[in-house]
Design a protein around this motif. Sequence first.
Motif, mmCIF file in Angstrom:
data_model
loop_
_atom_site.group_PDB
_atom_site.id
_atom_site.type_symbol
_atom_site.label_atom_id
_atom_site.label_comp_id
_atom_site.label_asym_id
_atom_site.label_seq_id
_atom_site.Cartn_x
_atom_site.Cartn_y
_atom_site.Cartn_z
ATOM 1 N N ILE A 1 0.869 -1.178 0.000
ATOM 2 C CA ILE A 1 0.000 0.000 0.000
ATOM 3 C C ILE A 1 0.905 1.227 0.000
ATOM 4 O O ILE A 1 1.787 1.344 0.854
ATOM 5 C CB ILE A 1 -0.902 0.003 1.250
ATOM 6 C CG1 ILE A 1 -1.840 -1.221 1.223
ATOM 7 C CG2 ILE A 1 -1.698 1.303 1.349
ATOM 8 C CD1 ILE A 1 -2.585 -1.471 2.514
ATOM 9 N N VAL A 2 0.721 2.116 -0.961
ATOM 10 C CA VAL A 2 1.510 3.349 -0.991
ATOM 11 C C VAL A 2 0.719 4.439 -0.279
ATOM 12 O O VAL A 2 -0.415 4.738 -0.663
ATOM 13 C CB VAL A 2 1.818 3.793 -2.434
ATOM 14 C CG1 VAL A 2 2.841 4.939 -2.421
ATOM 15 C CG2 VAL A 2 2.341 2.636 -3.263
ATOM 16 N N GLY A 3 1.331 5.042 0.745
ATOM 17 C CA GLY A 3 0.682 6.121 1.481
ATOM 18 C C GLY A 3 0.241 5.677 2.866
ATOM 19 O O GLY A 3 -0.695 4.880 2.997
ATOM 20 N N ALA A 4 0.934 6.149 3.897
ATOM 21 C CA ALA A 4 0.534 5.825 5.272
ATOM 22 C C ALA A 4 -0.239 6.983 5.873
ATOM 23 O O ALA A 4 0.087 7.503 6.936
ATOM 24 C CB ALA A 4 1.746 5.463 6.121
ATOM 25 N N GLY A 5 -1.277 7.420 5.164
ATOM 26 C CA GLY A 5 -2.270 8.308 5.759
ATOM 27 C C GLY A 5 -3.336 7.419 6.389
ATOM 28 O O GLY A 5 -3.217 6.186 6.405
ATOM 29 N N GLY A 6 -4.382 8.030 6.883
ATOM 30 C CA GLY A 6 -5.445 7.255 7.506
ATOM 31 C C GLY A 6 -6.020 6.195 6.578
ATOM 32 O O GLY A 6 -6.245 5.043 6.980
ATOM 33 N N HIS A 7 -6.237 6.557 5.321
ATOM 34 C CA HIS A 7 -6.875 5.612 4.400
ATOM 35 C C HIS A 7 -5.981 4.418 4.086
ATOM 36 O O HIS A 7 -6.451 3.284 4.019
ATOM 37 C CB HIS A 7 -7.298 6.330 3.113
ATOM 38 C CG HIS A 7 -8.456 7.252 3.311
ATOM 39 N ND1 HIS A 7 -9.752 6.901 3.038
ATOM 40 C CD2 HIS A 7 -8.513 8.513 3.803
ATOM 41 C CE1 HIS A 7 -10.557 7.921 3.332
ATOM 42 N NE2 HIS A 7 -9.824 8.905 3.792
#
Lengths: 116, 420
Positions: free
Chosen positions: B42-48
């Motif tokens: 998964i690219v992106g460790a924001g909330g989503h």
Amino acid sequence: MLILTCPYCGVKAEETELSPGGEAHLKRIGPKGTAEEFEAYLFARKNIKGVHFERWRHAYGCNKWFLAARDTHTMQVYGTYKAQTAHATDEIVANARQARAEWVPDWPQASEAVVA
Amino acid sequence: MPSPRSGRYSVFAIAREALRQHQGWNRAWASPEPRERYKVVIVGAGGHGLATAYYLGKNFGITDVAVIEKGWLGGGNTGRNTTIIRSNYLQDPSAAIYDKALKLYENLSQDLNYNVMFSPRGLIMLAQTEHEVRGYKRTVYANNLQGVSTEWIEPKRLKEIVPIINIDGPRYPVLGGLYQARGGTARHDAVAWGYARACSDMGMHIIQTCEVTGIETANGQVQAVSTTKGRIGCEKLALVVAGHSSQLAEMAGFRLPIESVPLQAMVSEPIKPCMDVVVMANTVHGYMSQSDKGEMVIGGGTDSYNAFTQRGSWHHIEETVRALIETFPMISRLKMLRQWGGIVDMTGDRSPILSATPVGNIFVNCGWGTGGFKAIPGSGWAMAELIAQGRPGPLAAAFGMNRFREGRFIDESVAAGVAH
Ligand SMILES: Cc1cc2nc3c(=O)[nH]c(=O)nc-3n(C[C@H](O)[C@H](O)[C@H](O)COP(=O)(O)OP(=O)(O)OC[C@H]3O[C@@H](n4cnc5c(N)ncnc54)[C@H](O)[C@@H]3O)c2cc1C
Ligand SMILES: [Zn+2]
């Protein structure tokens, strides 16, 4: 505040005097276009992080549409030019290349340009 | 979720640690070096992105997962938003996914064993024009049909709930409001941290300061990502990068109907409690709530042109503040402490995209724009379903990217114009 010079009346306009019109040089797809082409025309945007060409209207000035080359990452303005143009001027290209050596225009260059 | 690695938080743990100078707390998540390959990247460790990983593990038992983040986790829009949570949208698919998220928020602290400080203090959207009165009444009717309880309230009742409001401002009188008593706020960082901790406990890898710079495909299928920490292979890839979605899509060779623009927020100096409800004034693009520290948290409007500066235009601050001062005269003397921006990913119909893509086994979750914090748990839930099963479940089905070609818009530009 973003400041663009209107290429028609020469006024250095602050962004509150202007009205943005989104990505420039979109090619309108006619009735014969496919669903994919029509979708791309309406919705798919380059959304460039870097050298970006866009439409502006001098809303509280001469009210004309013009085009601007701006860097969406650094906010540097590479220049503005008239709307009836197929692509940005050589001077704007040079400004952009000076700031971003790796950037190349995605239209045919002067030597190979086809006059439409 | 029990926490074998980081230790379960409880009142007993606090008591135990109090007796030994708090020496026994473990780091909330591990910081491993990337492996050569994962089942899901998964690219992106924001909330989503983090919520997607969490529900992949929790609902589908898939834990061979890496979440790759170019900065620090929660440092994107998840850590920059004004934390408004509500589910009073207009269209049925929106109501379904946002209300799922709200229901998950209600138990999220227990589920994650991490206090996300969810505070269902109630939320009011002010109607300040006749147009809005009609629009919000319509939303109330729609919500009640959708099973999402909201109500229309008259100015008098509104004033009782928000005593500091000026309902008869000359320019923007308050004509009533759309009230969702279950709406509220949560602590944004804690949402990211809580999910990160739970993912790490399941053995997933959260790899920070690692930028994805390329996407490798073969025969129309994803193979790997290139990153600043080397090549990382994967069976499935999810792009969950908000404002940078177009850049990641370009690496994979397709385009998205997304444009990235700055959205700003600011907070005031802390003051005594004065407003125990969230108020949104959509006509003037002003959103205000009071944080637990006492700061007035204020969200403004988006810039109307593309940019990636995480800063935003100065005049928007002025416009927001000017309008809010008329509606809340008492804030006119407040000093603003901080101002910042985030890059939000806008779609044409102001609804998100949860979708398969033209490249096999690449999935996108983006387009949450100015209002995706509230959706984090529901979005992660729906996205996990999409990735695990390879096709969308009921929550994501309407949000495919083909809707733009097919004209099936989920038009939330009324309910969510620039709303948070
Ligand atoms: C000022 C402001 C106020 C807001 N207010 C609200 C509100 O009140 N309520 C609400 O519901 N929503 C609100 N929002 C919207 C909400 O913040 C977002 O919709 C939501 O946080 C998006 O989460 P995300 O996980 O998709 O994106 P993000 O949290 O932005 O995470 C994406 C991550 O991807 C990373 N990334 C990007 N490119 C790469 C790469 N190449 N390699 C690796 N990693 C990469 C980024 O560093 C980032 O951490 C607001 C937004 C802003 C900016
Ligand atoms: Zn002009």
